[in-house]
Design a protein around this motif. Structure first.
Motif, short mmCIF file in Angstrom:
data_model
loop_
_atom_site.label_atom_id
_atom_site.label_comp_id
_atom_site.label_asym_id
_atom_site.label_seq_id
_atom_site.Cartn_x
_atom_site.Cartn_y
_atom_site.Cartn_z
N ALA A 1 0.87 -1.05 0.14
CA ALA A 1 -0.17 0.31 0.08
C ALA A 1 0.86 1.66 -0.11
O ALA A 1 0.52 2.61 -0.55
N TYR A 2 2.20 1.28 0.63
CA TYR A 2 2.90 2.53 0.78
C TYR A 2 3.44 2.50 -0.61
O TYR A 2 3.00 3.98 -0.96
N VAL A 3 3.81 1.59 -1.25
CA VAL A 3 4.39 1.86 -2.50
C VAL A 3 3.53 2.27 -3.94
O VAL A 3 3.37 3.56 -4.49
N MET A 4 2.45 1.84 -3.46
CA MET A 4 1.13 2.90 -4.57
C MET A 4 0.88 4.15 -4.45
O MET A 4 0.30 4.83 -5.10
N ARG A 5 0.35 4.22 -3.25
CA ARG A 5 0.11 5.51 -2.65
C ARG A 5 1.16 6.51 -3.34
O ARG A 5 1.29 6.87 -3.19
N MET A 6 2.63 5.72 -3.33
CA MET A 6 3.72 6.85 -3.61
C MET A 6 3.55 7.20 -4.92
O MET A 6 3.94 8.48 -5.22
N SER A 7 2.72 6.08 -5.65
CA SER A 7 2.91 6.60 -7.08
C SER A 7 1.89 7.79 -7.54
O SER A 7 2.42 8.18 -8.69
N GLN A 8 1.74 8.39 -6.43
CA GLN A 8 0.29 9.11 -6.84
C GLN A 8 0.50 10.30 -6.84
O GLN A 8 2.41 11.09 -6.00
N GLY A 9 0.35 11.49 -7.54
CA GLY A 9 0.98 12.58 -7.93
C GLY A 9 1.38 13.73 -6.71
O GLY A 9 2.14 14.64 -6.55
N LEU B 1 13.30 4.60 -1.29
CA LEU B 1 11.80 4.43 -2.38
C LEU B 1 12.12 5.52 -2.96
O LEU B 1 11.67 7.07 -1.98
N THR B 2 11.43 6.42 -4.13
CA THR B 2 11.20 7.73 -4.56
C THR B 2 10.07 7.64 -5.34
O THR B 2 9.39 5.99 -6.13
N PRO B 3 9.17 8.78 -5.70
CA PRO B 3 7.54 8.56 -6.88
C PRO B 3 8.32 7.81 -7.78
O PRO B 3 7.50 6.88 -8.54
N GLU B 4 8.58 8.23 -8.52
CA GLU B 4 9.83 7.86 -9.43
C GLU B 4 9.77 6.52 -9.58
O GLU B 4 8.89 5.53 -10.74
N ILE B 5 10.37 5.53 -8.64
CA ILE B 5 10.19 3.75 -8.19
C ILE B 5 8.95 3.67 -8.07
O ILE B 5 9.01 2.79 -8.74
N ALA B 6 8.45 3.81 -7.27
CA ALA B 6 6.98 3.69 -6.87
C ALA B 6 6.28 3.85 -8.67
O ALA B 6 5.48 2.25 -8.68
N GLN B 7 6.08 4.42 -9.31
CA GLN B 7 5.29 4.20 -10.41
C GLN B 7 5.97 2.89 -11.30
O GLN B 7 5.18 2.85 -12.25
N ARG B 8 6.75 3.32 -11.26
CA ARG B 8 8.17 2.39 -12.24
C ARG B 8 7.35 0.76 -11.88
O ARG B 8 7.09 0.04 -13.02
N LEU B 9 7.45 0.72 -10.99
CA LEU B 9 7.24 -0.50 -10.31
C LEU B 9 5.41 -0.78 -10.43
O LEU B 9 4.82 -1.81 -10.51
#
Length: 211
Positions: A47-55, A195-203
């Motif tokens: 959930a942390y990674v998925m939420r991080m991928s948001q803008g 982890l960064t938003p860019e990494i989360a978006q790629r994942l």
């Protein structure tokens, strides 16, 4: 009529002999507990990674105190393992000394985490300020709560309340739980730091998508 012998057999001191079956049952219960906790944190990290991928994710600033806290927790686990090993060898005085030191170090870790939370709030990075803030407090707070549970297990090993055989059986289980919490913290810490938003978006397969 001959009396029926007791089971488990009772030594002259009156305390039941610790049977391997009891240790095995406790070990299985501990593995189940660690498995449940591991799954819980794994789902939270997803959930942390998925939420991080948001803008709208705004990362927290670097928190150097977490490195110190990590070292303190590592030291607590090492000393706790030393206490368990010494108890198994019958070195009671050294085991008690390391047992006390391990508890003090684990408590210092919790206090260090409290200081980090207070410092973030003072710098206006409160729980409700941003999703990144909320997840940080949630993950670190839940981990600290489980560590407090480990401290409760530690406190139940007060030397004068248990026989040496009982402490020698329970100390390795408590140490194992502490090692698990340290490994869990390393994973959480690595996620928080790396982890960064860019990494989360790629994942998540959302790279380049704007809200």
């Amino acid at each position: 009529m001959r009396p029926v012998p007791s089971w488990p057999p009772m030594p002259p001191g009156g305390a039941p002999i610790a049977l391997p079956q009891r240790r095995a049952a406790s070990q299985v219960a501990l593995w189940w507990l660690m498995g449940v906790i591991g799954v819980l944190f794994a789902l939270m990290l997803v959930a942390y990674v998925m939420r991080m991928s948001q803008g709208d994710w705004r990362p927290l600033p670097a928190i150097n105190a977490l490195w110190v806290n990590t070292g303190v927790l590592a030291a607590a686990c090492i000393v706790m393992q030393s206490s368990a090993s010494q108890a198994r060898r019958g070195e009671l005085r050294r085991s008690r000394r390391d047992w006390g030191l391990a508890g003090a170090l684990a408590l210092a870790f919790v206090v260090g985490q409290l200081w980090v939370w207070r410092d973030l709030v003072a710098r206006r990075y409160g729980v409700s300020g941003n999703p990144a803030n909320s997840f940080f407090f949630l993950l670190t707070g839940l981990h600290a709560l489980h560590l407090i549970g480990g401290l409760v297990a530690w406190a139940c090993l007060i030397p004068h309340r248990l026989t040496h055989a009982t402490r020698a059986r329970r100390l390795p289980l408590t140490a194992q739980y502490w090692h698990f919490l340290f490994a869990l913290w390393v994973v959480l810490f690595a996620a928080i730091v790396n982890l960064t938003p860019e990494i989360a978006q790629r994942l998540c397969g959302t790279g380049g998508v704007t809200p």
